[in-house]
Scaffold this motif. Sequence first.
Motif, PDB file in Angstrom:
ATOM      1  N   UNK A   1     -14.068   1.573  13.699  1.00  0.00           N
ATOM      2  CA  UNK A   1     -13.074   1.998  12.726  1.00  0.00           C
ATOM      3  C   UNK A   1     -13.286   1.456  11.319  1.00  0.00           C
ATOM      4  N   UNK A   2     -13.916   0.299  11.171  1.00  0.00           N
ATOM      5  CA  UNK A   2     -14.026  -0.299   9.846  1.00  0.00           C
ATOM      6  C   UNK A   2     -12.654  -0.605   9.290  1.00  0.00           C
ATOM      7  N   UNK A   3     -12.598  -1.037   8.049  1.00  0.00           N
ATOM      8  CA  UNK A   3     -11.302  -1.265   7.426  1.00  0.00           C
ATOM      9  C   UNK A   3     -11.432  -1.234   5.918  1.00  0.00           C
ATOM     10  N   UNK A   4     -10.322  -0.981   5.277  1.00  0.00           N
ATOM     11  CA  UNK A   4     -10.223  -0.949   3.821  1.00  0.00           C
ATOM     12  C   UNK A   4      -9.581  -2.237   3.354  1.00  0.00           C
TER      13      UNK A   4
ATOM     14  N   UNK B   1      -1.146  -0.580   6.589  1.00  0.00           N
ATOM     15  CA  UNK B   1      -1.630  -0.283   5.238  1.00  0.00           C
ATOM     16  C   UNK B   1      -0.447   0.167   4.396  1.00  0.00           C
ATOM     17  N   UNK B   2      -0.301  -0.411   3.230  1.00  0.00           N
ATOM     18  CA  UNK B   2       0.754   0.021   2.311  1.00  0.00           C
ATOM     19  C   UNK B   2       0.260   1.256   1.572  1.00  0.00           C
TER      20      UNK B   2
ATOM     21  N   UNK C   1      13.877   8.223   1.753  1.00  0.00           N
ATOM     22  CA  UNK C   1      13.544   7.038   0.953  1.00  0.00           C
ATOM     23  C   UNK C   1      12.132   7.177   0.383  1.00  0.00           C
ATOM     24  N   UNK C   2      11.957   6.990  -0.938  1.00  0.00           N
ATOM     25  CA  UNK C   2      10.620   7.095  -1.527  1.00  0.00           C
ATOM     26  C   UNK C   2       9.752   5.888  -1.176  1.00  0.00           C
ATOM     27  N   UNK C   3       8.431   6.049  -1.351  1.00  0.00           N
ATOM     28  CA  UNK C   3       7.487   4.966  -1.075  1.00  0.00           C
ATOM     29  C   UNK C   3       7.602   3.853  -2.085  1.00  0.00           C
ATOM     30  N   UNK C   4       6.877   2.788  -1.870  1.00  0.00           N
ATOM     31  CA  UNK C   4       5.787   2.663  -0.920  1.00  0.00           C
ATOM     32  C   UNK C   4       6.280   2.456   0.508  1.00  0.00           C
TER      33      UNK C   4
ATOM     34  N   UNK D   1       7.642  -6.998   5.243  1.00  0.00           N
ATOM     35  CA  UNK D   1       7.600  -5.868   4.311  1.00  0.00           C
ATOM     36  C   UNK D   1       9.013  -5.425   3.940  1.00  0.00           C
ATOM     37  N   UNK D   2       9.824  -6.371   3.509  1.00  0.00           N
ATOM     38  CA  UNK D   2      11.220  -6.083   3.146  1.00  0.00           C
ATOM     39  C   UNK D   2      11.302  -5.004   2.065  1.00  0.00           C
ATOM     40  N   UNK D   3      12.367  -4.245   2.113  1.00  0.00           N
ATOM     41  CA  UNK D   3      12.660  -3.174   1.152  1.00  0.00           C
ATOM     42  C   UNK D   3      11.660  -2.028   1.231  1.00  0.00           C
ATOM     43  N   UNK D   4      10.810  -2.034   2.256  1.00  0.00           N
ATOM     44  CA  UNK D   4       9.806  -0.997   2.412  1.00  0.00           C
ATOM     45  C   UNK D   4       9.969  -0.383   3.806  1.00  0.00           C
ATOM     46  N   UNK D   5      10.140   0.936   3.903  1.00  0.00           N
ATOM     47  CA  UNK D   5      10.208   1.529   5.236  1.00  0.00           C
ATOM     48  C   UNK D   5       8.895   1.329   5.988  1.00  0.00           C
TER      49      UNK D   5
END
Length: 145
Positions: A32-35, A56-57, A70-73, A103-107
Motif C-alpha cells: 500500500x505505501x503511504x503518503x 488521513x486528513x 458539516x464541512x471539512x476537513x 481529531x477534535x472538531x473534525x468529523x
Amino acid sequence: MRLKPDTSGSVVYKPFNEADDFTDGWWDDAIYGFEPTQRFYSFFVGQHEVARVEIEVQDVLNSEYDQPAHPGPYAVIHFFEVSEDHRRKGYGTKSVHLIADRYKAMPLVAFSEGADDFWGSLGWARHEHKTEPDHSRPMYVSEPR
C-alpha cells in the motif's frame, strides 16, 4: 487503554510489527505505501496491541457519495482493525473514541467493509454512493466533538 504515538505528535510509520491476529497485507508498505499526510496509530492494553488505524486528513470527501452537512476537513479512516483476540470486547469503540479525542472538531469518516453494525452502533450517519449504492461501500461520518 492507551494510544501510540502519544500527544508529542510522533508518527508511527508502516509497516507495523507483524502479528498473527491482524490481517496480512493491510499493514504492509510493500503493498500500500503511504503518503506523508497519513498517520498510523496503535492501541495498547498493557503490552498487548489491540487495534490499529490508518488516518488521513482531507479537506473534501469523495464526491460520488452523499455529502455530510458539516464541512471539512475530515479525518478519514482508511483502515481500522481490532486484533482477532480482542474483538467484541469494546476495544474498537474505545479506540475510535481515542481517535475522536485526537481529531477534535473534525468529523471522522470510515468506509465500511462489512462492519456496518459497528459504525452504526457509534451513532455515525450512513451515506450511500450516489450512483452505485448496492455495489459500493457505505460511508459513515461522525459528528465533530
